[in-house]
Design a protein around this motif. Structure first.
Motif, PDB file in Angstrom:
ATOM      1  N   VAL A 128       0.843  -1.191   0.000  1.00 27.01           N
ATOM      2  CA  VAL A 128       0.000   0.000   0.000  1.00 27.01           C
ATOM      3  C   VAL A 128       0.877   1.241   0.000  1.00 27.01           C
ATOM      4  O   VAL A 128       1.836   1.354   0.769  1.00 27.01           O
ATOM      5  CB  VAL A 128      -0.938  -0.013   1.223  1.00 27.01           C
ATOM      6  CG1 VAL A 128      -1.879   1.185   1.186  1.00 27.01           C
ATOM      7  CG2 VAL A 128      -1.737  -1.312   1.259  1.00 27.01           C
ATOM      8  N   GLU A 129       0.572   2.185  -0.876  1.00 30.80           N
ATOM      9  CA  GLU A 129       1.378   3.396  -0.993  1.00 30.80           C
ATOM     10  C   GLU A 129       1.281   4.237   0.269  1.00 30.80           C
ATOM     11  O   GLU A 129       0.310   4.167   1.023  1.00 30.80           O
ATOM     12  CB  GLU A 129       0.924   4.197  -2.210  1.00 30.80           C
ATOM     13  CG  GLU A 129       1.172   3.480  -3.529  1.00 30.80           C
ATOM     14  CD  GLU A 129       0.746   4.308  -4.713  1.00 30.80           C
ATOM     15  OE1 GLU A 129       0.285   5.452  -4.508  1.00 30.80           O
ATOM     16  OE2 GLU A 129       0.875   3.819  -5.851  1.00 30.80           O
ATOM     17  N   ALA A 130       2.311   5.062   0.468  1.00 28.95           N
ATOM     18  CA  ALA A 130       2.387   5.872   1.679  1.00 28.95           C
ATOM     19  C   ALA A 130       1.141   6.728   1.861  1.00 28.95           C
ATOM     20  O   ALA A 130       0.593   6.822   2.965  1.00 28.95           O
ATOM     21  CB  ALA A 130       3.636   6.749   1.632  1.00 28.95           C
ATOM     22  N   PHE A 150       8.146   8.865  10.698  1.00 29.47           N
ATOM     23  CA  PHE A 150       8.548   7.539  10.207  1.00 29.47           C
ATOM     24  C   PHE A 150       7.336   6.872   9.581  1.00 29.47           C
ATOM     25  O   PHE A 150       6.210   7.027  10.072  1.00 29.47           O
ATOM     26  CB  PHE A 150       9.084   6.675  11.357  1.00 29.47           C
ATOM     27  CG  PHE A 150       9.614   5.330  10.926  1.00 29.47           C
ATOM     28  CD1 PHE A 150      10.944   5.189  10.529  1.00 29.47           C
ATOM     29  CD2 PHE A 150       8.797   4.214  10.894  1.00 29.47           C
ATOM     30  CE1 PHE A 150      11.437   3.954  10.137  1.00 29.47           C
ATOM     31  CE2 PHE A 150       9.280   2.977  10.494  1.00 29.47           C
ATOM     32  CZ  PHE A 150      10.607   2.851  10.125  1.00 29.47           C
ATOM     33  N   LEU A 151       7.563   6.140   8.471  1.00 31.10           N
ATOM     34  CA  LEU A 151       6.471   5.394   7.838  1.00 31.10           C
ATOM     35  C   LEU A 151       6.996   4.044   7.371  1.00 31.10           C
ATOM     36  O   LEU A 151       8.099   3.956   6.813  1.00 31.10           O
ATOM     37  CB  LEU A 151       5.890   6.184   6.661  1.00 31.10           C
ATOM     38  CG  LEU A 151       4.617   5.592   6.035  1.00 31.10           C
ATOM     39  CD1 LEU A 151       3.640   6.685   5.651  1.00 31.10           C
ATOM     40  CD2 LEU A 151       4.964   4.748   4.801  1.00 31.10           C
ATOM     41  N   ARG A 152       6.228   3.024   7.619  1.00 31.83           N
ATOM     42  CA  ARG A 152       6.595   1.666   7.223  1.00 31.83           C
ATOM     43  C   ARG A 152       5.659   1.216   6.097  1.00 31.83           C
ATOM     44  O   ARG A 152       4.455   1.086   6.297  1.00 31.83           O
ATOM     45  CB  ARG A 152       6.495   0.714   8.410  1.00 31.83           C
ATOM     46  CG  ARG A 152       6.896  -0.726   8.101  1.00 31.83           C
ATOM     47  CD  ARG A 152       6.820  -1.598   9.331  1.00 31.83           C
ATOM     48  NE  ARG A 152       7.737  -1.149  10.385  1.00 31.83           N
ATOM     49  CZ  ARG A 152       7.367  -0.436  11.441  1.00 31.83           C
ATOM     50  NH1 ARG A 152       6.090  -0.080  11.612  1.00 31.83           N
ATOM     51  NH2 ARG A 152       8.258  -0.061  12.344  1.00 31.83           N
ATOM     52  N   GLN A 153       6.211   0.986   4.919  1.00 34.91           N
ATOM     53  CA  GLN A 153       5.427   0.504   3.782  1.00 34.91           C
ATOM     54  C   GLN A 153       5.670  -0.993   3.627  1.00 34.91           C
ATOM     55  O   GLN A 153       6.752  -1.420   3.269  1.00 34.91           O
ATOM     56  CB  GLN A 153       5.819   1.228   2.494  1.00 34.91           C
ATOM     57  CG  GLN A 153       4.955   0.855   1.299  1.00 34.91           C
ATOM     58  CD  GLN A 153       5.465   1.500   0.025  1.00 34.91           C
ATOM     59  OE1 GLN A 153       6.620   1.329  -0.350  1.00 34.91           O
ATOM     60  NE2 GLN A 153       4.596   2.240  -0.648  1.00 34.91           N
ATOM     61  N   THR A 154       4.658  -1.774   3.915  1.00 38.50           N
ATOM     62  CA  THR A 154       4.778  -3.220   3.825  1.00 38.50           C
ATOM     63  C   THR A 154       3.568  -3.775   3.118  1.00 38.50           C
ATOM     64  O   THR A 154       2.543  -3.100   2.969  1.00 38.50           O
ATOM     65  CB  THR A 154       4.903  -3.836   5.232  1.00 38.50           C
ATOM     66  OG1 THR A 154       5.155  -5.232   5.121  1.00 38.50           O
ATOM     67  CG2 THR A 154       3.627  -3.614   6.037  1.00 38.50           C
TER      68      THR A 154
END
Length: 297
Positions: A106-108, A139-143
């Motif tokens: 999923v995109e930021a 902070f962002l986690r893209q998984t």
């Protein structure tokens, strides 16, 4: 699935910024009120302004806890080879696909929007990012995640024609795609919360290609055309683009031309020369390699 987490950088628009809430409210008052309530519930003040002006750090990678997808697919196609035109083949295919528990990185922007636009708050998306003391994203986690579902439908069509006129062989191929819809439903608990993506970067409503060739003995001339339809630039959400960015948030149709020449010297050697992106079309300002490569011709 098993990709290791790697460092990444993102620059999404903060959905809790007052300007973005106002823009959403203009297009959908109920959705704007829901977002405002969720932003307030997270501790952000009314009238919050995003303090960030650049990118934020984060990580991108796989997710070992994914579940399998389930899809329902309908297709209908036709192929015509008319007798009155030997060498001509026409085809068209309609597709309608629904994927439940869809797996996607999923995109930021969608991570942030899905956190604050859901009737269930907090939800799985809210744990994918962090904020600083002043409310700015840190902070962002893209998984890859399982989310509600994806729905898409459209038509693929093509035409091919080949013919020999004396010693000359001619070839022509045209293909095009029309996307009727491309909708993502990120919240499994709210099947009506839709994120329309047709028309966003990399997902134009219309695309097409053309290829022609003329062969005479060992010499072959080729010409190729790629048409990429009008679309929003990166990080621009199609549902609020008219309010937030206006025409400046969209890229016009792009036409990319390639030409090449082949010459077969013998069974062991051949010569090739070509020019890709003949008219020097530039990538979009929000993407270094779309719809064309950044490298020289």
């Amino acid at each position: 699935l098993f990709s290791p987490q790697q460092a990444a950088f993102f620059q999404p628009a903060d959905p809790c910024d007052a300007r973005n809430i106002d823009a959403l409210s203009q297009s959908d008052a109920e959705a704007g009120a829901l977002r405002q309530a969720n932003c307030a519930a997270s501790g952000l003040p009314l009238g919050f302004t995003d303090p960030l002006t650049g990118r934020i750090g984060g990580a991108a990678g796989g997710n070992p806890d994914l579940r399998e997808e389930r899809a329902t697919t309908y297709t209908l196609g036709v192929v015509l080879s008319p007798r009155f035109a030997p060498g001509l083949v026409l085809s068209a295919d309609y597709y309608n696909i629904t994927i439940k528990g869809a797996i996607a990185a999923v995109e930021a922007q969608d991570i942030l929007d899905s956190c604050y636009d859901s009737t269930t708050f907090p939800n799985q998306y809210c744990g994918q990012f962090e904020r600083r003391a002043d409310g700015g994203l840190s902070f962002l986690r893209q998984t890859q995640l399982n989310f509600g579902r994806i729905e898409t439908a459209g038509i693929d069509a093509s035409l091919s024609y080949s013919r020999s006129i004396g010693p000359v062989d001619l070839g022509l191929r045209l293909s095009g795609t029309w996307v009727d819809k491309l909708d993502r439903f990120f919240d499994p608990t709210n099947p009506t919360l839709v994120d329309p993506e047709r028309g966003e970067q990399g997902r134009p409503e219309w695309t097409g290609t053309a290829a022609t060739s003329i062969a005479y003995g060992p010499l072959t001339l080729n010409y190729g055309l790629q048409w990429v339809g009008k679309q929003a630039l990166g990080e621009v959400e199609i549902e609020t683009a008219d309010v937030i960015t206006g025409p400046s948030g969209f890229a016009d149709d792009k036409f990319i031309h390639d030409v090449s020449v082949f010459y077969d010297m013998d069974k062991r050697a051949s010569l090739y020369a070509g020019v890709n992106n003949l008219t020097d079309v530039d990538p979009y300002p929000t993407n270094l390699a779309y719809p064309v490569s950044p490298y020289g011709r």
